[in-house]
Design an enzyme around this catalytic site. Structure first.
Site, PDB file in Angstrom:
ATOM      1  N   ARG A 172      -4.862  10.387   4.664  1.00 13.71           N
ATOM      2  CA  ARG A 172      -3.818  11.383   4.835  1.00 13.71           C
ATOM      3  C   ARG A 172      -2.787  11.370   3.704  1.00 13.71           C
ATOM      4  O   ARG A 172      -2.231  12.404   3.331  1.00 13.71           O
ATOM      5  CB  ARG A 172      -3.126  11.088   6.163  1.00 13.71           C
ATOM      6  CG  ARG A 172      -2.552  12.256   6.836  1.00 13.71           C
ATOM      7  CD  ARG A 172      -1.694  11.791   7.969  1.00 13.71           C
ATOM      8  NE  ARG A 172      -0.319  12.125   7.676  1.00 13.71           N
ATOM      9  CZ  ARG A 172       0.209  13.308   7.896  1.00 13.71           C
ATOM     10  NH1 ARG A 172      -0.506  14.260   8.419  1.00 13.71           N
ATOM     11  NH2 ARG A 172       1.463  13.548   7.588  1.00 13.71           N
TER      12      ARG A 172
ATOM     13  N   ILE B 152       7.554   7.240  17.138  1.00  9.16           N
ATOM     14  CA  ILE B 152       7.175   7.968  15.911  1.00  9.16           C
ATOM     15  C   ILE B 152       5.879   8.763  16.092  1.00  9.16           C
ATOM     16  O   ILE B 152       5.819   9.946  15.758  1.00  9.16           O
ATOM     17  CB  ILE B 152       7.005   6.994  14.715  1.00  9.16           C
ATOM     18  CG1 ILE B 152       8.234   6.108  14.540  1.00  9.16           C
ATOM     19  CG2 ILE B 152       6.679   7.761  13.430  1.00  9.16           C
ATOM     20  CD1 ILE B 152       9.445   6.772  13.945  1.00  9.16           C
TER      21      ILE B 152
ATOM     22  N   VAL C   6       2.014  18.551   8.383  1.00  7.80           N
ATOM     23  CA  VAL C   6       2.657  18.440   7.070  1.00  7.80           C
ATOM     24  C   VAL C   6       3.635  19.591   6.841  1.00  7.80           C
ATOM     25  O   VAL C   6       3.954  19.945   5.709  1.00  7.80           O
ATOM     26  CB  VAL C   6       1.619  18.386   5.914  1.00  7.80           C
ATOM     27  CG1 VAL C   6       0.875  17.068   5.914  1.00  7.80           C
ATOM     28  CG2 VAL C   6       0.647  19.554   5.990  1.00  7.80           C
ATOM     29  N   ASP C   7       4.121  20.175   7.950  1.00  6.90           N
ATOM     30  CA  ASP C   7       5.004  21.337   7.835  1.00  6.90           C
ATOM     31  C   ASP C   7       6.279  21.036   7.043  1.00  6.90           C
ATOM     32  O   ASP C   7       6.787  21.895   6.312  1.00  6.90           O
ATOM     33  CB  ASP C   7       5.359  21.871   9.236  1.00  6.90           C
ATOM     34  CG  ASP C   7       5.944  20.791  10.140  1.00  6.90           C
ATOM     35  OD1 ASP C   7       5.370  19.672  10.165  1.00  6.90           O
ATOM     36  OD2 ASP C   7       6.952  21.037  10.798  1.00  6.90           O
TER      37      ASP C   7
ATOM     38  N   CYS D  88      -5.513  13.266  13.181  1.00  6.64           N
ATOM     39  CA  CYS D  88      -5.581  11.860  12.802  1.00  6.64           C
ATOM     40  C   CYS D  88      -5.585  11.066  14.091  1.00  6.64           C
ATOM     41  O   CYS D  88      -4.999  11.494  15.086  1.00  6.64           O
ATOM     42  CB  CYS D  88      -4.359  11.530  11.955  1.00  6.64           C
ATOM     43  SG  CYS D  88      -4.068   9.790  11.769  1.00  6.64           S
TER      44      CYS D  88
ATOM     45  N   ARG E  36       0.293  14.495  13.389  1.00  6.47           N
ATOM     46  CA  ARG E  36       0.769  14.295  12.021  1.00  6.47           C
ATOM     47  C   ARG E  36       0.687  15.550  11.146  1.00  6.47           C
ATOM     48  O   ARG E  36      -0.075  15.612  10.175  1.00  6.47           O
ATOM     49  CB  ARG E  36       0.017  13.133  11.369  1.00  6.47           C
ATOM     50  CG  ARG E  36       0.154  11.859  12.148  1.00  6.47           C
ATOM     51  CD  ARG E  36      -0.554  10.709  11.485  1.00  6.47           C
ATOM     52  NE  ARG E  36       0.274  10.041  10.513  1.00  6.47           N
ATOM     53  CZ  ARG E  36      -0.087   8.934   9.880  1.00  6.47           C
ATOM     54  NH1 ARG E  36      -1.248   8.404  10.095  1.00  6.47           N
ATOM     55  NH2 ARG E  36       0.718   8.359   9.019  1.00  6.47           N
TER      56      ARG E  36
ATOM     57  N   LYS F 281       0.839  -1.214   0.000  1.00  3.49           N
ATOM     58  CA  LYS F 281       0.000   0.000   0.000  1.00  3.49           C
ATOM     59  C   LYS F 281       0.868   1.256   0.000  1.00  3.49           C
ATOM     60  O   LYS F 281       0.648   2.161  -0.792  1.00  3.49           O
ATOM     61  CB  LYS F 281      -0.897   0.002   1.249  1.00  3.49           C
ATOM     62  CG  LYS F 281      -1.582   1.321   1.490  1.00  3.49           C
ATOM     63  CD  LYS F 281      -2.475   1.294   2.700  1.00  3.49           C
ATOM     64  CE  LYS F 281      -1.802   1.662   4.007  1.00  3.49           C
ATOM     65  NZ  LYS F 281      -1.529   3.102   4.208  1.00  3.49           N
ATOM     66  N   ASN F 282       1.854   1.299   0.891  1.00  2.00           N
ATOM     67  CA  ASN F 282       2.625   2.534   1.062  1.00  2.00           C
ATOM     68  C   ASN F 282       3.605   2.798  -0.086  1.00  2.00           C
ATOM     69  O   ASN F 282       4.196   3.874  -0.147  1.00  2.00           O
ATOM     70  CB  ASN F 282       3.367   2.524   2.396  1.00  2.00           C
ATOM     71  CG  ASN F 282       2.419   2.756   3.563  1.00  2.00           C
ATOM     72  OD1 ASN F 282       1.234   3.019   3.356  1.00  2.00           O
ATOM     73  ND2 ASN F 282       2.938   2.647   4.778  1.00  2.00           N
TER      74      ASN F 282
ATOM     75  N   ARG G 128      -8.682  -0.567   4.535  1.00  2.00           N
ATOM     76  CA  ARG G 128      -7.814   0.474   3.967  1.00  2.00           C
ATOM     77  C   ARG G 128      -6.449  -0.104   3.611  1.00  2.00           C
ATOM     78  O   ARG G 128      -5.782   0.393   2.711  1.00  2.00           O
ATOM     79  CB  ARG G 128      -7.611   1.612   4.988  1.00  2.00           C
ATOM     80  CG  ARG G 128      -8.833   2.481   5.185  1.00  2.00           C
ATOM     81  CD  ARG G 128      -8.463   3.699   6.022  1.00  2.00           C
ATOM     82  NE  ARG G 128      -7.138   4.166   5.648  1.00  2.00           N
ATOM     83  CZ  ARG G 128      -6.219   4.595   6.503  1.00  2.00           C
ATOM     84  NH1 ARG G 128      -6.476   4.669   7.786  1.00  2.00           N
ATOM     85  NH2 ARG G 128      -5.038   4.985   6.072  1.00  2.00           N
TER      86      ARG G 128
ATOM     87  N   ASP H 229       4.533   0.678  12.196  1.00  2.00           N
ATOM     88  CA  ASP H 229       3.363  -0.032  11.652  1.00  2.00           C
ATOM     89  C   ASP H 229       3.293  -1.494  12.097  1.00  2.00           C
ATOM     90  O   ASP H 229       2.329  -2.186  11.773  1.00  2.00           O
ATOM     91  CB  ASP H 229       3.350   0.051  10.112  1.00  2.00           C
ATOM     92  CG  ASP H 229       2.938   1.431   9.622  1.00  2.00           C
ATOM     93  OD1 ASP H 229       2.502   2.253  10.434  1.00  2.00           O
ATOM     94  OD2 ASP H 229       3.063   1.691   8.399  1.00  2.00           O
TER      95      ASP H 229
HETATM   96  C1  UD1 Z   1       4.188   6.945   6.559  1.00  2.00           C
HETATM   97  C2  UD1 Z   1       3.370   5.700   6.313  1.00  2.00           C
HETATM   98  C3  UD1 Z   1       2.766   5.195   7.620  1.00  2.00           C
HETATM   99  C4  UD1 Z   1       3.864   5.006   8.665  1.00  2.00           C
HETATM  100  C5  UD1 Z   1       4.725   6.266   8.804  1.00  2.00           C
HETATM  101  C6  UD1 Z   1       5.936   6.063   9.709  1.00  2.00           C
HETATM  102  C7  UD1 Z   1       2.573   6.054   4.045  1.00  2.00           C
HETATM  103  C8  UD1 Z   1       1.424   6.342   3.145  1.00  2.00           C
HETATM  104  N1  UD1 Z   1       2.305   6.043   5.365  1.00  2.00           N
HETATM  105  O1  UD1 Z   1       3.299   7.945   7.061  1.00  2.00           O
HETATM  106  O2  UD1 Z   1       2.121   3.940   7.355  1.00  2.00           O
HETATM  107  O3  UD1 Z   1       3.263   4.730   9.914  1.00  2.00           O
HETATM  108  O4  UD1 Z   1       5.213   6.673   7.510  1.00  2.00           O
HETATM  109  O5  UD1 Z   1       6.703   5.020   9.258  1.00  2.00           O
HETATM  110  O6  UD1 Z   1       3.688   5.827   3.593  1.00  2.00           O
HETATM  111  N2  UD1 Z   1       5.966  14.818  10.796  1.00  2.00           N
HETATM  112  C9  UD1 Z   1       6.019  16.176  11.079  1.00  2.00           C
HETATM  113  N3  UD1 Z   1       5.885  17.043  10.045  1.00  2.00           N
HETATM  114  C10 UD1 Z   1       5.677  16.622   8.749  1.00  2.00           C
HETATM  115  C11 UD1 Z   1       5.639  15.253   8.482  1.00  2.00           C
HETATM  116  C12 UD1 Z   1       5.777  14.374   9.538  1.00  2.00           C
HETATM  117  O7  UD1 Z   1       6.175  16.578  12.219  1.00  2.00           O
HETATM  118  O8  UD1 Z   1       5.552  17.478   7.861  1.00  2.00           O
HETATM  119  C13 UD1 Z   1       6.113  13.857  11.920  1.00  2.00           C
HETATM  120  C14 UD1 Z   1       4.876  12.992  12.126  1.00  2.00           C
HETATM  121  O9  UD1 Z   1       3.925  13.628  12.930  1.00  2.00           O
HETATM  122  C15 UD1 Z   1       5.464  11.762  12.761  1.00  2.00           C
HETATM  123  C16 UD1 Z   1       6.832  11.633  12.080  1.00  2.00           C
HETATM  124  O10 UD1 Z   1       7.118  12.932  11.541  1.00  2.00           O
HETATM  125  O11 UD1 Z   1       5.633  11.958  14.136  1.00  2.00           O
HETATM  126  C17 UD1 Z   1       6.925  10.622  10.972  1.00  2.00           C
HETATM  127  O12 UD1 Z   1       5.812  10.770  10.110  1.00  2.00           O
HETATM  128  P1  UD1 Z   1       5.897  10.434   8.551  1.00  2.00           P
HETATM  129  O13 UD1 Z   1       7.077   9.592   8.249  1.00  2.00           O
HETATM  130  O14 UD1 Z   1       5.740  11.707   7.793  1.00  2.00           O
HETATM  131  O15 UD1 Z   1       4.585   9.566   8.365  1.00  2.00           O
HETATM  132  P2  UD1 Z   1       3.757   9.477   7.043  1.00  2.00           P
HETATM  133  O16 UD1 Z   1       4.655   9.727   5.889  1.00  2.00           O
HETATM  134  O17 UD1 Z   1       2.506  10.271   7.174  1.00  2.00           O
END
Ligand code: UD1
Length: 417
Positions: free
Chosen positions: A93, A327, A124-125, A117, A122, A22-23, A397, A305
């Site tokens: 997301r 995480i 997206v900054d 979430c 989580r 999926k990812n 999902r 995960d």
């Molecule tokens: C991806 C995976 C998800 C997995 C996660 C961690 C996909 C579609 N999803 O989620 O299954 O659990 O990686 O391995 O691939 N963060 C920030 N700012 C940002 C982005 C992230 O602070 O802009 C933080 C998040 O809140 C979290 C950490 O960084 O604490 C890691 O998150 P991230 O690796 O971005 O997770 P996803 O990519 O959403």
């Protein structure tokens, strides 16, 4: 609302085929936005998140055909509507993955903020900061990220935190930027490498994917390609844990052991006998598992995960174990439900102490997120009596045909309306 009903107590035995990841599939489908030509993606898992992503791309103007089972052809000749509406983003997301490619290809994008979430804030900054460093103008207006750029340019970006989709978004955007982009502290997850392989097949110039520094030299345009999605390492790990916790014996086909080291090491430590082939993983658990402590961290360390599934393994194991989640700040929602099935778990901050018990008991429980659902299914398989899991839509999902695959392994499981 659908439920899963499981009669526990049967060890999992037999062989199954692992689906596409999926990812990896989600970012790869978004890569189609970068080219006018057709992208053929094979081994796409049939999952709710994939259907949501295809719906999102279709409403932007991408033509989509299923050219054989599990092969999707995507054609984004024009992208008349570079918008990701709230109605779709709120259910998934990973929709944020359209932001980088849309901006690079069309010079504009309007993507709803994913919002909160269940498993944490989580934000997206990092996605936004990275794109700004590449010259994008970005504002947040009425809950939407409104981005524009006449032409993105290369930049040196050091990510404050390791982010998987953040790295993927920036890598995609950089393929069409002018000049060279370097992403430091990049995610090393195998899904990032799979995306980089697909982009390279489309004509992108990328080096270092799989390491913490990725370099991308922008090109004028990308062309069509054919790419096969890698196997799902989390689905693989979930079935292996289910087999280990139920004292079973299973063989996974189409699985990759080389990207599951941290998980396989912990399963061996818990007493499982494991052997691996080029595209297969065999596991047998002959005696009650032993507790194993884990600490989640970015790849190649133990994946977040797989945390919930190991919580169940430890709940029926001999001894005590400490599970530390580094995480996501709110990823212990399965604990309460597992305790309702008799598990002995105490949470303090981001750590959970699990004291193994001989047996769990069946109960009615509620799924709260994707991987929490998987843990409840495993708990139901090993518990005495009947377990009913409500809100099962979460599991659809991310797990393809989960009850069919489990039934193939001898589980007594059925879906009810
Ligand atoms: C991806 C995976 C998800 C997995 C996660 C961690 C996909 C579609 N999803 O989620 O299954 O659990 O990686 O391995 O691939 N963060 C920030 N700012 C940002 C982005 C992230 O602070 O802009 C933080 C998040 O809140 C979290 C950490 O960084 O604490 C890691 O998150 P991230 O690796 O971005 O997770 P996803 O990519 O959403």
């Amino acid at each position: 609302m659908q439920k899963l009903v499981i009669e526990g107590g049967s060890p999992l035995r037999g062989e199954i085929r692992i689906s596409g990841a999926k990812n990896a599939a989600l970012p790869i489908l978004c890569a189609t936005l970068l080219s006018r030509e057709t992208l053929h993606v094979e081994n796409v898992p049939h999952l709710k998140d994939v259907t949501t992503m295809l719906g999102l791309l279709a409403q932007m103007g991408v033509g989509i055909t299923l050219d054989s089972s599990q092969c999707v052809a995507l054609s984004g000749r024009e992208i008349p509507n570079p918008v990701a509406p709230y109605e779709l983003v709120k259910t998934m997301r990973a929709s944020i993955l359209v932001l980088g490619p849309l901006l690079a290809r069309t010079g504009r994008a309007s993507v709803s903020l994913p919002g909160g979430c269940a498993i944490g804030l989580r934000p997206v900054d990092l996605h936004i900061k990275g794109l700004q460093a590449m010259g994008a103008e970005i504002e947040v207006e009425n809950g939407y990220i409104k981005a524009s750029a006449s032409k993105l340019h290369g930049a040196r970006i050091c990510m404050d935190l390791v982010s998987v989709t953040g790295t993927e978004n920036l890598m995609m955007a950089a393929t069409l930027a002018s000049g060279v982009t370097v992403i430091e502290n990049a995610a090393r997850e195998p899904e990032v490498v799979d995306l980089a392989n697909c982009l390279t097949a489309m004509g992108a110039k990328i080096s270092g994917a799989g390491s913490d520094t990725i370099e991308i030299e922008g090109v004028d345009e990308l062309h069509g390609a054919r790419h096969r999605v890698m196997p799902d390492r989390i689905e693989s790990g979930t079935f292996l844990v289910a087999a280990a916790a139920s004292l079973g014996k299973i063989k996974l086909h189409g699985a990759r052991a080389d990207i599951l080291d941290a998980v396989l090491d912990k399963l061996s430590e818990s007493g499982a006998h494991i052997s691996t082939g080029e595209e297969s993983i065999f596991l047998e658990m002959r005696d009650r598992p032993k507790s194993v402590s884990i600490r989640t961290a970015p790849y190649p360390a133990f994946p977040t995960d797989m945390q919930a599934q190991f919580m169940v393994l430890n709940s029926v194991a001999e001894g005590s174990a400490l599970i530390t989640e580094t995480i996501f700040e709110n990823r212990f929602m399965h604990v309460q439900e597992l305790c309702r099935m008799g598990a002995h778990i105490e949470v303090e901050g981001n750590a959970a102490m699990v004291r193994g018990k001989e047996h769990l008991g069946g109960a009615t429980v509620m799924a709260t997120d994707l991987r929490a659902s998987a843990s409840l299914v495993i708990a139901g398989l090993v518990a005495r009596g009947e377990t009913t899991i409500e809100r099962i839509y979460h599991i659809d999902r991310g797990y393809e045909c989960i009850e069919e695959k489990l039934a193939q392994l001898g589980a007594k499981i059925r879906r009810m309306a």
